[in-house]
Design a protein around this motif. Structure first.
Motif, PDB file in Angstrom:
ATOM      1  N   ASP A 133      28.055  59.711  44.425  1.00  0.00           N
ATOM      2  CA  ASP A 133      29.510  59.523  44.306  1.00  0.00           C
ATOM      3  C   ASP A 133      30.262  60.613  45.077  1.00  0.00           C
ATOM      4  O   ASP A 133      31.236  60.340  45.774  1.00  0.00           O
ATOM      5  CB  ASP A 133      29.947  59.544  42.839  1.00  0.00           C
ATOM      6  CG  ASP A 133      29.570  58.279  42.089  1.00  0.00           C
ATOM      7  OD1 ASP A 133      29.390  57.221  42.731  1.00  0.00           O
ATOM      8  OD2 ASP A 133      29.448  58.349  40.847  1.00  0.00           O
ATOM      9  N   VAL A 183      37.955  66.981  46.729  1.00  0.00           N
ATOM     10  CA  VAL A 183      36.888  66.104  46.241  1.00  0.00           C
ATOM     11  C   VAL A 183      37.176  65.726  44.786  1.00  0.00           C
ATOM     12  O   VAL A 183      37.042  64.563  44.396  1.00  0.00           O
ATOM     13  CB  VAL A 183      35.490  66.752  46.391  1.00  0.00           C
ATOM     14  CG1 VAL A 183      34.421  65.888  45.758  1.00  0.00           C
ATOM     15  CG2 VAL A 183      35.170  67.016  47.859  1.00  0.00           C
ATOM     16  N   ALA A 226      32.504  60.204  48.610  1.00  0.00           N
ATOM     17  CA  ALA A 226      33.870  60.724  48.774  1.00  0.00           C
ATOM     18  C   ALA A 226      33.983  61.494  50.086  1.00  0.00           C
ATOM     19  O   ALA A 226      34.961  61.350  50.825  1.00  0.00           O
ATOM     20  CB  ALA A 226      34.243  61.612  47.585  1.00  0.00           C
ATOM     21  N   MET A 281      39.827  63.113  44.851  1.00  0.00           N
ATOM     22  CA  MET A 281      39.319  61.812  45.305  1.00  0.00           C
ATOM     23  C   MET A 281      38.539  61.108  44.195  1.00  0.00           C
ATOM     24  O   MET A 281      38.648  59.900  44.021  1.00  0.00           O
ATOM     25  CB  MET A 281      38.407  61.988  46.534  1.00  0.00           C
ATOM     26  CG  MET A 281      39.142  62.311  47.812  1.00  0.00           C
ATOM     27  SD  MET A 281      38.023  62.324  49.241  1.00  0.00           S
ATOM     28  CE  MET A 281      37.480  64.024  49.282  1.00  0.00           C
ATOM     29  N   LEU A 282      37.749  61.869  43.448  1.00  0.00           N
ATOM     30  CA  LEU A 282      36.904  61.277  42.417  1.00  0.00           C
ATOM     31  C   LEU A 282      37.655  60.996  41.118  1.00  0.00           C
ATOM     32  O   LEU A 282      37.238  60.142  40.333  1.00  0.00           O
ATOM     33  CB  LEU A 282      35.697  62.174  42.142  1.00  0.00           C
ATOM     34  CG  LEU A 282      34.687  62.266  43.275  1.00  0.00           C
ATOM     35  CD1 LEU A 282      33.643  63.330  42.980  1.00  0.00           C
ATOM     36  CD2 LEU A 282      34.017  60.925  43.512  1.00  0.00           C
TER      37      LEU A 282
END
Length: 126
Positions: free
Chosen positions: A12, A28, A16, A31-32
Motif C-alpha cells: 500500500d 505518504v 502510494a 495519501m494513505l
C-alpha cells in the motif's frame, strides 16, 4: 534483483509512492489516510522497512526525507506474477487463464487483449 518479500501493508505504501514520488513521510501519510486508518508512526515504520529491503530510496532535504521507489511498478508486477504462476501453476500460464475463463471472469476486452498479445507474440517468434 531478486523479488523482495513485501507485505500487503508495505505494498500500500509502495503504491502510494508509485503514484507520486518523491514524497515526504507526511505526504505518504496524507495519501494513505483517504483509505487507511493507520497511525503516522505505522507508516513511518513501513517506509523504514521498505528502505531496509532496498525497495525505497530516500534523500534528505533539510529536515525531511524524500522517499522514492527503487523498483518500477511494472518490474515488481512481473516478478510477482512469475512467482505466483511458478508456485501455483508450475510455470504454466494456461491453467490460470482457463481458470478465469471458466469462472466467466474474462471480459470481451480481456479476450481481445489476449488475442492481440498472442498475435503479436506469434509475429515476433515465428
Amino acid at each position: 534483483m531478486s523479488k523482495p518479500d513485501i507485505s500487503n501493508a508495505e505494498l500500500d505504501v509502495l503504491n502510494a509512492l508509485w503514484n507520486k514520488s518523491p514524497a515526504t513521510s507526511s505526504e505518504v501519510v496524507e495519501m494513505l489516510s483517504t483509505h487507511k486508518d493507520w497511525h503516522e508512526k505505522t507508516i513511518k515504520t513501513l517506509l523504514g522497512r521498505l528502505v531496509k529491503k532496498g525497495v525505497l530510496g530516500y534523500e534528505k532535504q533539510q529536515r525531511q526525507y524524500l522517499y522514492y521507489p527503487l523498483i518500477a511498478k511494472q518490474d515488481y508486477a512481473a516478478k510477482e506474477t512469475e512467482s505466483f504462476v511458478g508456485k501455483l501453476f508450475k510455470g504454466k500460464i494456461t491453467p490460470l487463464v482457463t481458470g478465469f475463463a471458466s469462472q466467466n471472469s474474462l471480459s470481451k476486452d480481456d479476450v481481445d487483449e489476449l488475442k492481440a498479445f498472442i498475435a503479436k507474440w506469434e509475429e515476433n517468434n515465428d
